[in-house]
Design a protein around this motif. Structure first.
Motif, PDB file in Angstrom:
ATOM      1  N   LYS A 195       0.826  -1.220   0.000  1.00 30.06           N
ATOM      2  CA  LYS A 195       0.000   0.000   0.000  1.00 30.06           C
ATOM      3  C   LYS A 195       0.863   1.275   0.000  1.00 30.06           C
ATOM      4  O   LYS A 195       2.045   1.247   0.352  1.00 30.06           O
ATOM      5  N   THR A 196       0.219   2.365  -0.373  1.00 28.89           N
ATOM      6  CA  THR A 196       0.876   3.666  -0.388  1.00 28.89           C
ATOM      7  C   THR A 196       0.286   4.542   0.718  1.00 28.89           C
ATOM      8  O   THR A 196      -0.921   4.748   0.765  1.00 28.89           O
ATOM      9  N   VAL A 197       1.163   5.019   1.589  1.00 27.08           N
ATOM     10  CA  VAL A 197       0.704   5.838   2.713  1.00 27.08           C
ATOM     11  C   VAL A 197       1.257   7.246   2.579  1.00 27.08           C
ATOM     12  O   VAL A 197       2.468   7.442   2.462  1.00 27.08           O
ATOM     13  N   LEU A 198       0.361   8.214   2.589  1.00 27.39           N
ATOM     14  CA  LEU A 198       0.739   9.616   2.429  1.00 27.39           C
ATOM     15  C   LEU A 198       0.694  10.316   3.791  1.00 27.39           C
ATOM     16  O   LEU A 198      -0.348  10.375   4.441  1.00 27.39           O
ATOM     17  N   PHE A 199       1.831  10.839   4.208  1.00 25.79           N
ATOM     18  CA  PHE A 199       1.929  11.579   5.472  1.00 25.79           C
ATOM     19  C   PHE A 199       1.895  13.079   5.195  1.00 25.79           C
ATOM     20  O   PHE A 199       2.636  13.556   4.330  1.00 25.79           O
ATOM     21  N   VAL A 200       1.097  13.808   5.937  1.00 27.80           N
ATOM     22  CA  VAL A 200       0.899  15.224   5.640  1.00 27.80           C
ATOM     23  C   VAL A 200       0.988  16.074   6.904  1.00 27.80           C
ATOM     24  O   VAL A 200       0.436  15.702   7.945  1.00 27.80           O
ATOM     25  N   GLY A 201       1.685  17.190   6.812  1.00 31.51           N
ATOM     26  CA  GLY A 201       1.634  18.163   7.905  1.00 31.51           C
ATOM     27  C   GLY A 201       2.964  18.411   8.571  1.00 31.51           C
ATOM     28  O   GLY A 201       3.952  18.736   7.916  1.00 31.51           O
ATOM     29  N   ASP A 202       2.995  18.237   9.868  1.00 31.09           N
ATOM     30  CA  ASP A 202       4.203  18.501  10.653  1.00 31.09           C
ATOM     31  C   ASP A 202       4.964  17.191  10.814  1.00 31.09           C
ATOM     32  O   ASP A 202       4.812  16.477  11.803  1.00 31.09           O
ATOM     33  N   TYR A 219       6.534  -4.323   6.835  1.00 32.90           N
ATOM     34  CA  TYR A 219       5.632  -4.893   5.826  1.00 32.90           C
ATOM     35  C   TYR A 219       6.307  -4.873   4.452  1.00 32.90           C
ATOM     36  O   TYR A 219       7.333  -4.222   4.255  1.00 32.90           O
ATOM     37  N   GLU A 220       5.712  -5.608   3.502  1.00 32.18           N
ATOM     38  CA  GLU A 220       6.310  -5.757   2.165  1.00 32.18           C
ATOM     39  C   GLU A 220       5.742  -4.724   1.198  1.00 32.18           C
ATOM     40  O   GLU A 220       4.527  -4.549   1.124  1.00 32.18           O
ATOM     41  N   GLY A 221       6.623  -4.086   0.448  1.00 31.14           N
ATOM     42  CA  GLY A 221       6.191  -3.266  -0.674  1.00 31.14           C
ATOM     43  C   GLY A 221       5.412  -2.022  -0.322  1.00 31.14           C
ATOM     44  O   GLY A 221       4.674  -1.478  -1.159  1.00 31.14           O
ATOM     45  N   VAL A 222       5.541  -1.545   0.897  1.00 29.54           N
ATOM     46  CA  VAL A 222       4.856  -0.304   1.263  1.00 29.54           C
ATOM     47  C   VAL A 222       5.630   0.878   0.694  1.00 29.54           C
ATOM     48  O   VAL A 222       6.861   0.866   0.638  1.00 29.54           O
ATOM     49  N   ARG A 223       4.902   1.901   0.257  1.00 28.74           N
ATOM     50  CA  ARG A 223       5.522   3.105  -0.284  1.00 28.74           C
ATOM     51  C   ARG A 223       5.045   4.290   0.551  1.00 28.74           C
ATOM     52  O   ARG A 223       3.865   4.374   0.904  1.00 28.74           O
ATOM     53  N   ALA A 224       5.958   5.158   0.922  1.00 24.16           N
ATOM     54  CA  ALA A 224       5.604   6.309   1.752  1.00 24.16           C
ATOM     55  C   ALA A 224       5.719   7.601   0.953  1.00 24.16           C
ATOM     56  O   ALA A 224       6.649   7.766   0.153  1.00 24.16           O
ATOM     57  N   LEU A 225       4.767   8.488   1.153  1.00 19.91           N
ATOM     58  CA  LEU A 225       4.830   9.817   0.549  1.00 19.91           C
ATOM     59  C   LEU A 225       4.814  10.836   1.689  1.00 19.91           C
ATOM     60  O   LEU A 225       4.007  10.719   2.610  1.00 19.91           O
ATOM     61  N   PHE A 226       5.718  11.808   1.617  1.00 19.39           N
ATOM     62  CA  PHE A 226       5.792  12.804   2.688  1.00 19.39           C
ATOM     63  C   PHE A 226       5.531  14.189   2.126  1.00 19.39           C
ATOM     64  O   PHE A 226       6.310  14.682   1.299  1.00 19.39           O
ATOM     65  N   VAL A 227       4.451  14.806   2.552  1.00 21.71           N
ATOM     66  CA  VAL A 227       4.091  16.125   2.051  1.00 21.71           C
ATOM     67  C   VAL A 227       4.017  17.103   3.221  1.00 21.71           C
ATOM     68  O   VAL A 227       3.230  16.894   4.154  1.00 21.71           O
ATOM     69  N   ALA A 228       4.827  18.143   3.150  1.00 22.03           N
ATOM     70  CA  ALA A 228       4.896  19.078   4.270  1.00 22.03           C
ATOM     71  C   ALA A 228       5.560  20.369   3.822  1.00 22.03           C
ATOM     72  O   ALA A 228       6.289  20.370   2.817  1.00 22.03           O
ATOM     73  N   PRO A 229       5.283  21.454   4.546  1.00 20.80           N
ATOM     74  CA  PRO A 229       6.075  22.668   4.265  1.00 20.80           C
ATOM     75  C   PRO A 229       7.546  22.352   4.532  1.00 20.80           C
ATOM     76  O   PRO A 229       7.855  21.587   5.465  1.00 20.80           O
ATOM     77  N   LEU A 283       4.357  30.048   8.159  1.00 19.34           N
ATOM     78  CA  LEU A 283       4.146  29.082   7.076  1.00 19.34           C
ATOM     79  C   LEU A 283       2.704  29.147   6.562  1.00 19.34           C
ATOM     80  O   LEU A 283       1.783  29.407   7.317  1.00 19.34           O
ATOM     81  N   ASN A 284       2.557  28.877   5.285  1.00 20.82           N
ATOM     82  CA  ASN A 284       1.210  28.766   4.733  1.00 20.82           C
ATOM     83  C   ASN A 284       0.751  27.320   4.880  1.00 20.82           C
ATOM     84  O   ASN A 284       0.890  26.499   3.980  1.00 20.82           O
ATOM     85  N   VAL A 285       0.205  27.000   6.064  1.00 22.07           N
ATOM     86  CA  VAL A 285      -0.121  25.600   6.341  1.00 22.07           C
ATOM     87  C   VAL A 285      -1.463  25.195   5.745  1.00 22.07           C
ATOM     88  O   VAL A 285      -1.747  24.014   5.605  1.00 22.07           O
ATOM     89  N   GLU A 286      -2.276  26.143   5.374  1.00 20.55           N
ATOM     90  CA  GLU A 286      -3.610  25.811   4.859  1.00 20.55           C
ATOM     91  C   GLU A 286      -3.541  24.968   3.590  1.00 20.55           C
ATOM     92  O   GLU A 286      -4.483  24.247   3.270  1.00 20.55           O
ATOM     93  N   LYS A 287      -2.450  25.093   2.869  1.00 23.58           N
ATOM     94  CA  LYS A 287      -2.238  24.253   1.684  1.00 23.58           C
ATOM     95  C   LYS A 287      -2.279  22.772   2.037  1.00 23.58           C
ATOM     96  O   LYS A 287      -2.456  21.925   1.176  1.00 23.58           O
ATOM     97  N   TYR A 288      -2.064  22.457   3.334  1.00 20.69           N
ATOM     98  CA  TYR A 288      -1.951  21.062   3.752  1.00 20.69           C
ATOM     99  C   TYR A 288      -3.177  20.609   4.544  1.00 20.69           C
ATOM    100  O   TYR A 288      -3.112  19.650   5.293  1.00 20.69           O
TER     101      TYR A 288
END
Lengths: 361, 361, 361
Positions: A195-202, A219-229, A283-288
């Motif tokens: 699975k793909t897990v997207l982390f957002v924020g701080d 776990y096997e084959g997990v993909r992480a996405l990190f989105v943050a200021p 920071l412009n956190v509202e984007k997140y």
């Protein structure tokens, strides 16, 4: 492999070890003796815990089931030593104790203890531990729970210590409940693997994200996405761990571009209480923030998580969407802690048997 | 008649309704779903509650009976959310929970909750509610309990909310215990119907008197007497309610003239905490105190009540008189709350059966 | 001998009595009705309590035994009224309640009670007592627990009051746990009779030492040694009591000279919180500390006690020595309080029977 025991190692030596090294001293036969670090859990232990939590949750649906659960540890007592307040973590553990019949006692305000009379903190906790069979501990000082566990392991009355949050570093049961929620959300679809897990924020300051990212490497084959200021982006040390574990990840600042790829989105709050000079304010956190407008971009079977409390990261209007999983996440915390306590006292077999009878009927 | 449900109505619309209108949304099949207002109870419900309280009290006299009661709701958990302190109301509800086996958890200091981190009060209570099967709530803000009940009715996990006092307006279980005490005091003499109740003291500001006066309109031929210093006299809106219900009343300032007429005297404390500019200090309130000298004026089978705490309204020397009912009133609060919780969870039939077996023996 | 009852005596008369005189009003048939003073216990009662504590401790070792114990008083409720904070005493009593199935409720902060609204302290406690079957009370004002016990004995609902520490004067369950620890330490060697007990430290101000010295006069041939800096030496009134009881003692300042003679050493903390003008600071108290160097001087089977909390009176390095009994002393407090509660409610025969079955097997 020879079992390592906390009572066999000196404090100085233990303190110097890395997290996985420490972890080996905290378990015994695939069960936690003390629960101090997310890193002490491996995949079989995580699966055992999730399985147990689900069985307990199922059994708890009936009056007879609840009455059965309350017999499991009815002879045990727990102290909830909360030197740092957190009503929700407190209630979650308190409830877990009650579900299993464990008698809880609360110590909230440590200034009413003898610490004021010049007693050492170690003596204080050792005295309190005399009355109970388990310590659930929240403390502002990182490593304090470790110190107490180590200390008790060197007495003739070692009781399990469960870390309910210490300083900025560890809050292992939060990571466990996140894993359980992912597993539940992906139930019937192969679980967490792939699975793909997207982390957002701080992502820089939340201990939650750090611990969960680590556990996902089990776990096997997990993909992480990190989105943050930029200034709150995930730290290098976490990425190095993922590299070592061979887990792919991507980093970015464009929230909306990542949403459609995610099987799970893990939203977090900007933890401005750790600000040194109000840096979060610039920071412009509202984007997140996740709003109603993002719902159509989200996969049909994705799940949206948040460790709570939230401020404006997720709009209240989103709550009614079936993919909003954060309220279920709260309940999951209660169930996984119940499972953890049961496993700690090695009484899980009774649940297995009851569940088997229940599902056979 | 079609059953009205809180989940079917918008918050704005509900807020605008009168007390009896609101009440229709709070019950289901003659049982409270949420207990928020004295006005939601009608005579059959009051009689069911009083009857149940008496059965519970009788059963509780033996060790076996108490053990039976503790099984009734042993799988339930309650949160006592006391944002405003009140040890006696807290203990009364806490004890009621314990009597039925309900596991209580206390949230006293809401500043230790996440409200400080910018979470909405609604999110806070919803999170806490995740761990429990019932919320017993005391809050300084009038209408807060209503808001929470409404909110939970719009989630997939509605748990009963019991108002344990909100702002200046409502404290429904106090009114219920007063009714129960009157009923008990007039037992064997036709109950509350046809009796004269004398209210004395601070009738303007006590929510107790307002609620009780309203509930008395559920009975036949009750007469109310209101004795108070002019500025603290019963308010017009209450009298309009009594007029509408056709309940006769008299108003006056001469305490001693009214004493011999009363079947029950309901003494109250001057609530000077609501004074705007020490206005209570200028009143000659001692005229409205009950002393030993009044005992001979009192009917032989009258009862003397007080919601407590008292200051000097009733002399301690009066306590030994068999007509002093205020200490019994305290215990009655515990029993009526126990009955209320049981009724809320629809488990009263088990008490009926046990009681029947008990009295048949 | 005619039984004296608290309800038969006026408050003024009771207050004027000496400790042993008062004691006669607190027991009924060799069991405590209220536990207020160390001096109300005689040797048969002490032996009954110690015997019961040991049986309970033995039964509590198994899951089935604990479950049995929890049925003994499962229909009872206790209020822990701690107007003065003491987490360890609180936890010890709280645990004792839980072990017997007694449902505890805590009242810690009395400012949240109605005392603030002008209610008398007597009314407050009487109201609270309405909800419970026992009051465990810690209060900064000496004699407050006595006052409440007397007051309740004059109502139609007298519930037992257990003094958990009042002012500077009494903390009877501390004295009971000390006796139990001595008895346990001398088990198989004739018990307390004929032993030498060395008291060290702040003997002037510790209520612990005063009470324990008194209880030791219940035994045969005990010898007391008192070692302290001159200004903190044991007071004349205690010595007069020992004289009257014919108990030999010695007084001195040379700690090391006395160590080899002692069967038990009772170390105490300098209670500088009672200092009027920092007088403790001018004393060389380190002479009265027990360090590793003293271990070789100590009899092979002597025991080292401390009521805790300690500061530097006993070096932490001493903890590992088998003669260090102070951690066991903490647990003993829990067991003796459990026994005391059971005896108060006259349910000890059930433990006797269970224990007999257990040891017969």
């Amino acid at each position: 492999m020879e079992q390592k025991r906390l009572s066999d190692i000196g404090w100085g030596e233990f303190q110097k070890m890395g997290l996985t090294g420490k972890g080996e001293y905290l378990n015994h036969r695939q069960r936690p003796v003390h629960t101090l670090l997310a890193q002490q859990f491996d995949r079989p232990m995580l699966e055992r815990l999730c399985d147990l939590a689900t069985k307990i949750r199922t059994i708890a649906r009936t009056r007879g089931g609840m009455q059965f659960l309350q017999t499991l540890l009815s002879e045990k007592r727990a102290m909830l030593y909360f030197a740092q307040p957190s009503t929700r973590t407190f209630l979650s553990f308190y409830t877990a104790c009650q579900t299993l019949g464990v008698k809880p006692a609360e110590v909230r305000d440590t200034t009413t203890s003898s610490e004021v009379k010049g007693e050492s903190p170690e003596d204080t906790v050792r005295t309190f531990s005399s009355f109970v069979d388990m310590i659930i501990m929240r403390h502002p000082v990182g490593g304090f729970a470790e110190r107490i566990a180590w200390l008790l392991s060197h007495t003739d009355r070692e009781v399990p210590v469960l870390n309910a949050g210490s300083g900025k570093d560890q809050h292992p049961t939060q990571a466990l409940l996140d894993i359980y929620t992912l597993q539940q959300g992906f139930d019937g679809r192969g679980g967490i693997d792939g699975k793909t897990v997207l982390f957002v924020g701080d992502l820089a300051r939340g201990r939650t994200v750090r611990s969960l990212a680590w556990l996902l490497t089990c776990y096997e084959g997990v993909r992480a996405l990190f989105v943050a200021p930029e200034p709150l982006q995930i730290r290098e040390d976490v990425l190095r761990q993922l590299d070592r574990a061979g887990m792919p990840y991507e980093i970015g600042t464009d929230f909306e571009r990542f949403i459609p790829e995610a099987d799970a989105i893990y939203m977090t709050r900007i933890q401005d209480e750790w600000d040194v000079s109000d840096e979060s304010k610039t920071l412009n956190v509202e984007k997140y923030f996740f709003t109603r407008d993002h719902l159509p971009m989200l996969k049909r079977d994705a799940i949206l998580m948040h460790p709570l409390p939230r401020r404006r990261e997720i709009d209240a209007e989103v709550d009614a969407d079936p993919r909003a999983y954060y309220w279920r996440q709260v309940r999951n915390g209660m169930w996984i802690r119940t499972a953890l306590i049961l496993l700690t006292f090695q009484r899980e077999a009774e649940v297995d048997r009851y569940y088997e009878d229940l599902t056979r009927e």
